[in-house]
Design a protein around this motif. Structure first.
Motif, mmCIF file in Angstrom:
data_model
loop_
_atom_site.group_PDB
_atom_site.id
_atom_site.type_symbol
_atom_site.label_atom_id
_atom_site.label_comp_id
_atom_site.label_asym_id
_atom_site.label_seq_id
_atom_site.Cartn_x
_atom_site.Cartn_y
_atom_site.Cartn_z
ATOM 1 N N GLY A 16 24.111 6.718 18.392
ATOM 2 C CA GLY A 16 23.865 6.976 19.990
ATOM 3 C C GLY A 16 24.036 8.815 20.323
ATOM 4 N N MET A 17 24.096 9.454 18.639
ATOM 5 C CA MET A 17 24.427 10.766 19.113
ATOM 6 C C MET A 17 24.380 11.766 18.406
ATOM 7 S SD MET A 17 28.471 10.503 18.958
ATOM 8 C CE MET A 17 28.942 11.715 19.163
ATOM 9 N N TYR A 18 23.828 11.446 16.984
ATOM 10 C CA TYR A 18 23.664 12.686 16.026
ATOM 11 C C TYR A 18 21.629 11.845 15.271
ATOM 12 C CZ TYR A 18 28.976 13.359 15.191
ATOM 13 O OH TYR A 18 29.368 13.208 15.341
ATOM 14 N N TRP A 19 21.310 13.233 15.110
ATOM 15 C CA TRP A 19 19.787 13.450 14.703
ATOM 16 C C TRP A 19 19.935 13.500 13.367
ATOM 17 C CZ3 TRP A 19 15.738 9.813 16.558
ATOM 18 C CH2 TRP A 19 16.273 10.560 18.513
ATOM 19 N N LEU A 20 19.430 12.787 12.070
ATOM 20 C CA LEU A 20 19.639 12.727 10.692
ATOM 21 C C LEU A 20 17.897 13.444 10.804
ATOM 22 C CD1 LEU A 20 22.409 10.379 9.774
ATOM 23 C CD2 LEU A 20 22.408 12.381 10.730
ATOM 24 N N LEU A 21 17.787 14.462 9.769
ATOM 25 C CA LEU A 21 16.925 15.604 8.575
ATOM 26 C C LEU A 21 16.272 14.564 7.588
ATOM 27 C CD1 LEU A 21 15.036 16.952 9.357
ATOM 28 C CD2 LEU A 21 16.289 18.814 8.478
#
Length: 170
Positions: A81-86
């Motif tokens: 709910g807090m980290y966007w992974l590339l």
């Protein structure tokens, strides 16, 4: 000479792309127009529906749709709910595969990379070859890397968990 990577780089087999992606520069143009560059130091490969650690292993869904596109697109997703992974989609259409960027110079962990790049859902499907806010450059930097098993994928079983699909720049 610094060159922005084109579609032909990303549309090759994931293993070729992964070996050459390590050491390249992620370029992020922030909202005030400043360019920030980060050298890629760690990646993991996810190689399709047969790879039980890959999101595509569960088939084509709204979340994984971009993985079925032609290489060169961005696949971002939110964890905890807090980290966007590339992730960078590679290969041909309907061959879902992507490379997770796990680390860049002085920043370890895919969550921290996403936070540093200020990623959000709007990057989903972004074309790295056309984008004016995120792309990859080759500055000719020479490097070597080591191969390791991927981490945090115990759910995929022993075979997939132990494949050396994580590359770390020396």
């Amino acid at each position: 000479m610094i060159e922005k990577l084109g579609k032909d780089f990303f549309t090759r087999d994931i293993k070729l792309v992964a070996e050459e992606l390590i050491g390249k520069l992620i370029v992020r143009k922030n909202i005030n127009g400043k360019l920030e560059k980060y050298r890629i130091t760690e990646i993991e490969m996810y190689i399709g529906e047969e790879d039980l650690a890959c999101h595509a292993a569960k088939g084509r869904t709204a979340r994984t749709e971009v993985m079925y596109a032609e290489g060169g697109l961005v696949y971002v997703y939110l964890i905890y709910g807090m980290y966007w992974l590339l992730n960078i989609v590679t290969g041909a259409i309907n061959k879902p595969q992507a490379i997770l960027i796990r680390g860049v110079e002085n920043i370890n962990g895919p969550g921290r990379v996403g936070r540093t790049l200020n990623l959000d859902k709007s990057f989903y499907g972004e074309d790295l070859t056309l984008s004016e806010r995120l792309w990859i450059e080759d500055d000719g930097y020479k490097f070597s890397f080591t191969r390791h098993p991927r981490i945090n994928i115990d759910y995929a079983g022993e075979i997939w968990k132990n494949k050396s699909f994580r590359y770390i720049m020396k």
